[in-house]
Scaffold this motif. Structure first.
Motif, PDB file in Angstrom:
ATOM      1  N   ALA A 162       0.858  -1.202   0.000  1.00 21.44           N
ATOM      2  CA  ALA A 162       0.000   0.000   0.000  1.00 21.44           C
ATOM      3  C   ALA A 162       0.883   1.237   0.000  1.00 21.44           C
ATOM      4  CB  ALA A 162      -0.892  -0.007   1.236  1.00 21.44           C
ATOM      5  N   ARG A 163       0.544   2.184  -0.856  1.00 22.19           N
ATOM      6  CA  ARG A 163       1.353   3.392  -0.991  1.00 22.19           C
ATOM      7  C   ARG A 163       0.506   4.642  -0.724  1.00 22.19           C
ATOM      8  NH1 ARG A 163       5.897   3.469  -3.983  1.00 22.19           N
ATOM      9  NH2 ARG A 163       6.069   5.498  -2.928  1.00 22.19           N
TER      10      ARG A 163
ATOM     11  N   ASN B 117      -0.047  20.493  -2.457  1.00 22.15           N
ATOM     12  CA  ASN B 117      -1.168  19.569  -2.228  1.00 22.15           C
ATOM     13  C   ASN B 117      -2.403  19.901  -3.066  1.00 22.15           C
ATOM     14  OD1 ASN B 117       0.216  18.014  -0.360  1.00 22.15           O
ATOM     15  ND2 ASN B 117      -0.438  19.265   1.387  1.00 22.15           N
TER      16      ASN B 117
ATOM     17  N   LYS C 211      -3.327  17.447  -6.661  1.00 22.22           N
ATOM     18  CA  LYS C 211      -3.731  16.062  -6.369  1.00 22.22           C
ATOM     19  C   LYS C 211      -5.030  16.015  -5.565  1.00 22.22           C
ATOM     20  CE  LYS C 211      -0.330  15.866  -2.642  1.00 22.22           C
ATOM     21  NZ  LYS C 211       0.988  15.297  -2.354  1.00 22.22           N
TER      22      LYS C 211
ATOM     23  N   MET D 188      -2.559  14.047   4.250  1.00 21.59           N
ATOM     24  CA  MET D 188      -1.871  15.350   4.136  1.00 21.59           C
ATOM     25  C   MET D 188      -2.076  16.176   5.401  1.00 21.59           C
ATOM     26  SD  MET D 188      -3.228  16.530   0.408  1.00 21.59           S
ATOM     27  CE  MET D 188      -4.879  16.119   0.907  1.00 21.59           C
TER      28      MET D 188
ATOM     29  N   ARG E 245      11.910   2.111   5.521  1.00 15.29           N
ATOM     30  CA  ARG E 245      11.434   2.328   6.892  1.00 15.29           C
ATOM     31  C   ARG E 245      12.563   1.955   7.852  1.00 15.29           C
ATOM     32  NH1 ARG E 245       7.723   4.289   3.853  1.00 15.29           N
ATOM     33  NH2 ARG E 245       5.518   3.922   4.318  1.00 15.29           N
TER      34      ARG E 245
HETATM   35  C1  FMN Z   1      -0.309  12.708   8.703  1.00 14.57           C
HETATM   36  C2  FMN Z   1       0.375  12.756   7.359  1.00 14.57           C
HETATM   37  C3  FMN Z   1       0.583  13.979   6.745  1.00 14.57           C
HETATM   38  C4  FMN Z   1       1.166  14.046   5.478  1.00 14.57           C
HETATM   39  N1  FMN Z   1       1.236  15.274   4.851  1.00 14.57           N
HETATM   40  C5  FMN Z   1       1.594  15.308   3.552  1.00 14.57           C
HETATM   41  C6  FMN Z   1       1.464  16.525   2.811  1.00 14.57           C
HETATM   42  O1  FMN Z   1       1.026  17.555   3.305  1.00 14.57           O
HETATM   43  N2  FMN Z   1       1.827  16.504   1.493  1.00 14.57           N
HETATM   44  C7  FMN Z   1       2.308  15.382   0.886  1.00 14.57           C
HETATM   45  O2  FMN Z   1       2.608  15.427  -0.315  1.00 14.57           O
HETATM   46  N3  FMN Z   1       2.427  14.209   1.565  1.00 14.57           N
HETATM   47  C8  FMN Z   1       2.069  14.148   2.875  1.00 14.57           C
HETATM   48  N4  FMN Z   1       2.131  12.942   3.549  1.00 14.57           N
HETATM   49  C9  FMN Z   1       2.564  11.717   2.831  1.00 14.57           C
HETATM   50  C10 FMN Z   1       3.843  11.082   3.387  1.00 14.57           C
HETATM   51  O3  FMN Z   1       4.989  11.765   2.959  1.00 14.57           O
HETATM   52  C11 FMN Z   1       3.846   9.598   2.940  1.00 14.57           C
HETATM   53  O4  FMN Z   1       2.751   8.966   3.518  1.00 14.57           O
HETATM   54  C12 FMN Z   1       5.133   8.872   3.349  1.00 14.57           C
HETATM   55  O5  FMN Z   1       6.253   9.414   2.714  1.00 14.57           O
HETATM   56  C13 FMN Z   1       5.057   7.365   3.047  1.00 14.57           C
HETATM   57  O6  FMN Z   1       4.852   7.131   1.676  1.00 14.57           O
HETATM   58  P1  FMN Z   1       4.412   5.652   1.178  1.00 14.57           P
HETATM   59  O7  FMN Z   1       3.129   5.352   1.876  1.00 14.57           O
HETATM   60  O8  FMN Z   1       4.224   5.794  -0.309  1.00 14.57           O
HETATM   61  O9  FMN Z   1       5.492   4.707   1.532  1.00 14.57           O
HETATM   62  C14 FMN Z   1       1.597  12.856   4.834  1.00 14.57           C
HETATM   63  C15 FMN Z   1       1.396  11.619   5.471  1.00 14.57           C
HETATM   64  C16 FMN Z   1       0.780  11.567   6.705  1.00 14.57           C
HETATM   65  C17 FMN Z   1       0.517  10.218   7.340  1.00 14.57           C
END
Ligand code: FMN
Length: 211
Positions: free
Chosen positions: A17-18, A74, A77, A147, A201
């Motif tokens: 899951a990504r 943001n 998307k 996000m 991770r």
């Molecule tokens: C609480 C939270 C806030 C995040 N905020 C942003 C954001 O504002 N913009 C963005 O592009 N990605 C955001 N992310 C995405 C993370 O960078 C991403 O989930 C992480 O790098 C893991 O990526 P993967 O699930 O593809 O492995 C956020 C993720 C979480 C859980």
């Protein structure tokens, strides 16, 4: 004793899951949103308080209200996602404890007299519930894009009437000024062809200790 989930299920929930930024042209129905809620609501919270509140933005009009509140990276998307959920928390969540935790009536008053405890409990548990929502969405075949890059205070003004009377509140369970945003999550069917390579991770020994 529960069964161990299959490798396929663990891949779908975690390993494969990504976090998605691009979406297939496949709609997300209100029915699946209800199914997600009806699964995630069973995740545990402090005193069963269930402080999270969820606003599912599906219409172009509701997305446009969100647009100016988003960090620039943001915007596109989120506008393209079939659904964006505001994961929020109700600072009056304890008023529902007589229903949710009926065997301990003193709990409602305990929270009512402790605003700092209310805030910490609401934030902690709404974050947990946001995670339950993402896992439920994945379990039901959807993808997520969480996000935190947005203006929380402005969002609270726009969607939860923070600081004024509840003129635009269409839901009686969003009491004016008592609901705050935690984070956002785009929902849809992700376009895997658009993903960057996955980041690593921490290994067990980097993140965990066994005492
Ligand atoms: C609480 C939270 C806030 C995040 N905020 C942003 C954001 O504002 N913009 C963005 O592009 N990605 C955001 N992310 C995405 C993370 O960078 C991403 O989930 C992480 O790098 C893991 O990526 P993967 O699930 O593809 O492995 C956020 C993720 C979480 C859980």
């Amino acid at each position: 004793m529960s069964n161990i989930l299959s490798d396929e299920a663990l891949d779908q929930l975690f390993r494969e899951a990504r976090t998605h930024n691009a979406w297939l042209d496949k709609p997300v129905t209100d029915d699946i949103l209800r199914q997600i809620y009806d699964v995630m609501k069973w995740g545990p919270t402090s005193a069963n308080g269930s402080p999270a509140r969820f606003v599912f933005l599906r219409s172009p009009q509701s997305k446009q209200r969100l647009r100016p509140l988003l960090a620039p990276g943001n915007v596109e998307k989120t506008m393209a996602a079939p659904v964006t959920v505001i994961i929020a928390y109700d600072l009056l969540f304890f008023e529902k404890l007589p229903k949710l935790f009926p065997h301990a009536p003193a709990m409602r008053d305990y929270f009512a007299q402790n605003p700092q405890l209310v805030e910490a409990t609401a934030k902690r548990n709404s974050s947990l519930q946001g995670a339950y929502l993402m896992m439920a969405a994945r379990a039901l075949g959807l993808d997520c894009g969480p996000m935190s890059g947005f203006d929380n205070a402005k969002l609270d003004e726009e969607f939860f009437s923070a600081g004024k009377e509840c003129e635009g509140c269409d839901q009686e369970f969003f009491p004016a000024g008592h609901v705050r945003s935690n984070f956002l999550c785009n929902l849809g069917y992700g376009d895997r062809s658009n993903l960057s390579p996955r980041n690593p991770r921490l290994e067990f020994d980097e993140a965990c200790s066994l005492l």
